[in-house]
Design a protein around this motif. Structure first.
Motif, mmCIF file in Angstrom:
data_model
loop_
_atom_site.group_PDB
_atom_site.id
_atom_site.type_symbol
_atom_site.label_atom_id
_atom_site.label_comp_id
_atom_site.label_asym_id
_atom_site.label_seq_id
_atom_site.Cartn_x
_atom_site.Cartn_y
_atom_site.Cartn_z
ATOM 1 N N VAL A 128 8.128 3.922 7.677
ATOM 2 C CA VAL A 128 7.767 4.373 6.327
ATOM 3 C C VAL A 128 6.839 3.358 5.656
ATOM 4 O O VAL A 128 5.819 3.719 5.051
ATOM 5 C CB VAL A 128 9.027 4.627 5.475
ATOM 6 C CG1 VAL A 128 8.683 4.782 4.007
ATOM 7 C CG2 VAL A 128 9.765 5.854 5.980
ATOM 8 N N LEU A 129 7.167 2.073 5.763
ATOM 9 C CA LEU A 129 6.329 1.051 5.140
ATOM 10 C C LEU A 129 4.966 0.950 5.822
ATOM 11 O O LEU A 129 3.951 0.757 5.145
ATOM 12 C CB LEU A 129 7.032 -0.308 5.141
ATOM 13 C CG LEU A 129 8.268 -0.390 4.252
ATOM 14 C CD1 LEU A 129 8.867 -1.786 4.309
ATOM 15 C CD2 LEU A 129 7.962 0.007 2.814
ATOM 16 N N ALA A 130 4.917 1.121 7.137
ATOM 17 C CA ALA A 130 3.627 1.102 7.835
ATOM 18 C C ALA A 130 2.735 2.252 7.354
ATOM 19 O O ALA A 130 1.536 2.056 7.115
ATOM 20 C CB ALA A 130 3.841 1.178 9.346
ATOM 21 N N LEU A 131 3.327 3.428 7.198
ATOM 22 C CA LEU A 131 2.549 4.567 6.690
ATOM 23 C C LEU A 131 2.071 4.321 5.262
ATOM 24 O O LEU A 131 0.929 4.631 4.903
ATOM 25 C CB LEU A 131 3.375 5.848 6.764
ATOM 26 C CG LEU A 131 3.658 6.372 8.168
ATOM 27 C CD1 LEU A 131 4.669 7.517 8.121
ATOM 28 C CD2 LEU A 131 2.384 6.811 8.853
ATOM 29 N N LEU A 132 2.932 3.745 4.453
ATOM 30 C CA LEU A 132 2.584 3.442 3.063
ATOM 31 C C LEU A 132 1.459 2.415 2.991
ATOM 32 O O LEU A 132 0.487 2.581 2.242
ATOM 33 C CB LEU A 132 3.836 2.934 2.343
ATOM 34 C CG LEU A 132 3.778 2.737 0.850
ATOM 35 C CD1 LEU A 132 3.490 4.045 0.136
ATOM 36 C CD2 LEU A 132 5.113 2.168 0.368
ATOM 37 N N VAL A 133 1.560 1.372 3.786
ATOM 38 C CA VAL A 133 0.537 0.323 3.809
ATOM 39 C C VAL A 133 -0.778 0.870 4.359
ATOM 40 O O VAL A 133 -1.857 0.589 3.817
ATOM 41 C CB VAL A 133 1.037 -0.890 4.630
ATOM 42 C CG1 VAL A 133 -0.092 -1.849 4.960
ATOM 43 C CG2 VAL A 133 2.145 -1.613 3.881
ATOM 44 N N PHE A 134 -0.706 1.641 5.438
ATOM 45 C CA PHE A 134 -1.914 2.225 6.027
ATOM 46 C C PHE A 134 -2.645 3.098 5.011
ATOM 47 O O PHE A 134 -3.854 2.981 4.834
ATOM 48 C CB PHE A 134 -1.556 3.050 7.268
ATOM 49 C CG PHE A 134 -2.754 3.670 7.930
ATOM 50 C CD1 PHE A 134 -3.486 2.951 8.854
ATOM 51 C CD2 PHE A 134 -3.142 4.968 7.634
ATOM 52 C CE1 PHE A 134 -4.606 3.511 9.465
ATOM 53 C CE2 PHE A 134 -4.251 5.539 8.223
ATOM 54 C CZ PHE A 134 -4.989 4.812 9.151
ATOM 55 N N GLU A 135 -1.901 3.973 4.345
ATOM 56 C CA GLU A 135 -2.526 4.886 3.385
ATOM 57 C C GLU A 135 -3.110 4.130 2.192
ATOM 58 O O GLU A 135 -4.178 4.483 1.691
ATOM 59 C CB GLU A 135 -1.515 5.943 2.923
ATOM 60 C CG GLU A 135 -2.094 7.001 2.020
ATOM 61 C CD GLU A 135 -3.216 7.818 2.663
ATOM 62 O OE1 GLU A 135 -4.009 8.411 1.900
ATOM 63 O OE2 GLU A 135 -3.324 7.863 3.903
ATOM 64 N N PRO B 246 5.062 -6.698 0.998
ATOM 65 C CA PRO B 246 5.902 -7.830 1.413
ATOM 66 C C PRO B 246 6.662 -8.488 0.262
ATOM 67 O O PRO B 246 7.831 -8.868 0.434
ATOM 68 C CB PRO B 246 4.904 -8.817 2.035
ATOM 69 C CG PRO B 246 3.767 -7.979 2.464
ATOM 70 C CD PRO B 246 3.675 -6.881 1.445
ATOM 71 N N ALA B 247 6.043 -8.597 -0.895
ATOM 72 C CA ALA B 247 6.718 -9.227 -2.034
ATOM 73 C C ALA B 247 7.926 -8.407 -2.480
ATOM 74 O O ALA B 247 9.027 -8.947 -2.667
ATOM 75 C CB ALA B 247 5.737 -9.410 -3.194
ATOM 76 N N VAL B 248 7.747 -7.112 -2.636
ATOM 77 C CA VAL B 248 8.850 -6.255 -3.095
ATOM 78 C C VAL B 248 9.932 -6.163 -2.027
ATOM 79 O O VAL B 248 11.129 -6.219 -2.346
ATOM 80 C CB VAL B 248 8.329 -4.853 -3.490
ATOM 81 C CG1 VAL B 248 9.475 -3.897 -3.767
ATOM 82 C CG2 VAL B 248 7.423 -4.969 -4.710
ATOM 83 N N SER C 34 6.962 -9.274 7.190
ATOM 84 C CA SER C 34 6.324 -8.146 6.500
ATOM 85 C C SER C 34 4.871 -8.461 6.138
ATOM 86 O O SER C 34 4.017 -7.577 6.192
ATOM 87 C CB SER C 34 7.125 -7.737 5.264
ATOM 88 O OG SER C 34 7.243 -8.802 4.350
ATOM 89 N N ALA C 35 4.577 -9.708 5.794
ATOM 90 C CA ALA C 35 3.188 -10.078 5.501
ATOM 91 C C ALA C 35 2.335 -10.009 6.767
ATOM 92 O O ALA C 35 1.199 -9.498 6.741
ATOM 93 C CB ALA C 35 3.129 -11.466 4.885
ATOM 94 N N VAL D 215 -2.065 -3.741 9.404
ATOM 95 C CA VAL D 215 -1.948 -2.293 9.177
ATOM 96 C C VAL D 215 -2.824 -1.882 7.985
ATOM 97 O O VAL D 215 -3.501 -0.857 8.022
ATOM 98 C CB VAL D 215 -0.481 -1.875 8.974
ATOM 99 C CG1 VAL D 215 -0.371 -0.420 8.557
ATOM 100 C CG2 VAL D 215 0.312 -2.118 10.250
ATOM 101 N N ALA D 216 -2.836 -2.701 6.931
ATOM 102 C CA ALA D 216 -3.688 -2.414 5.771
ATOM 103 C C ALA D 216 -5.164 -2.497 6.159
ATOM 104 O O ALA D 216 -5.975 -1.671 5.725
ATOM 105 C CB ALA D 216 -3.377 -3.385 4.634
ATOM 106 N N ALA D 217 -5.514 -3.479 6.978
ATOM 107 C CA ALA D 217 -6.906 -3.612 7.433
ATOM 108 C C ALA D 217 -7.309 -2.413 8.289
ATOM 109 O O ALA D 217 -8.428 -1.906 8.165
ATOM 110 C CB ALA D 217 -7.069 -4.910 8.217
#
Length: 140
Positions: free
Chosen positions: A61-68, A83-85, A115-116, A122-124
């Motif tokens: 779920v977090l990977a999809l959120l970060v990717f999008e 990562p902070a939250v 997470s960082a 993934v964000a890149a």
């Protein structure tokens, strides 16, 4: 030209709140409710409190959120906010666990680093996909 879309900065606070809220919700949905460790009746060894499906589900779920988020032009936001939250949510959950052994700080450091290190690429990748998509749309 910076490649920013009109109104990009104006909506950043909404993105921060939304991303933080969805990250916290995902944490609590997958991990926040589970505090019970499992004890093997034969060996007495303890495992948990999380099952593999919980950690994998949260990661997906977090990977999809970060990717999008990266795809929509905010990779730095995804690489910092998630990562902070996630680290704060884990820290609050672990520090307030009545059966905790006091090692939650080590876990929090590992959550922050992991997470960082995961969110950055993934964000890149999402940002790259977003740029490619926008470039294809313009050339048609």
């Amino acid at each position: 030209m910076t490649g920013r879309q009109p109104g990009h900065r104006r909506h950043t606070p909404l993105w921060i709140v939304g991303l933080a809220g969805l990250t916290a919700l995902a944490y609590w949905a997958f991990l926040g409710w589970d505090q019970q460790k499992e004890t093997d009746p034969v060996t007495g060894a303890q495992t948990g409190p999380y099952s593999a499906w919980q950690v994998l589900g949260l990661g997906l779920v977090l990977a999809l959120l970060v990717f999008e988020t990266g795809r929509r032009g905010r990779p730095w936001l995804a690489g910092v906010v998630v990562p902070a939250v996630l680290t704060v949510a884990f820290s609050v959950d672990a520090a307030t666990d009545p059966d905790g052994d006091g090692l939650w700080v080590i876990g929090a450091v590992l959550v922050a680093l992991g997470s960082a290190l995961g969110a950055g690429p993934v964000a890149a990748l999402g940002a790259y996909a977003g740029r490619r998509s926008r470039t294809r749309t313009r050339t048609r």
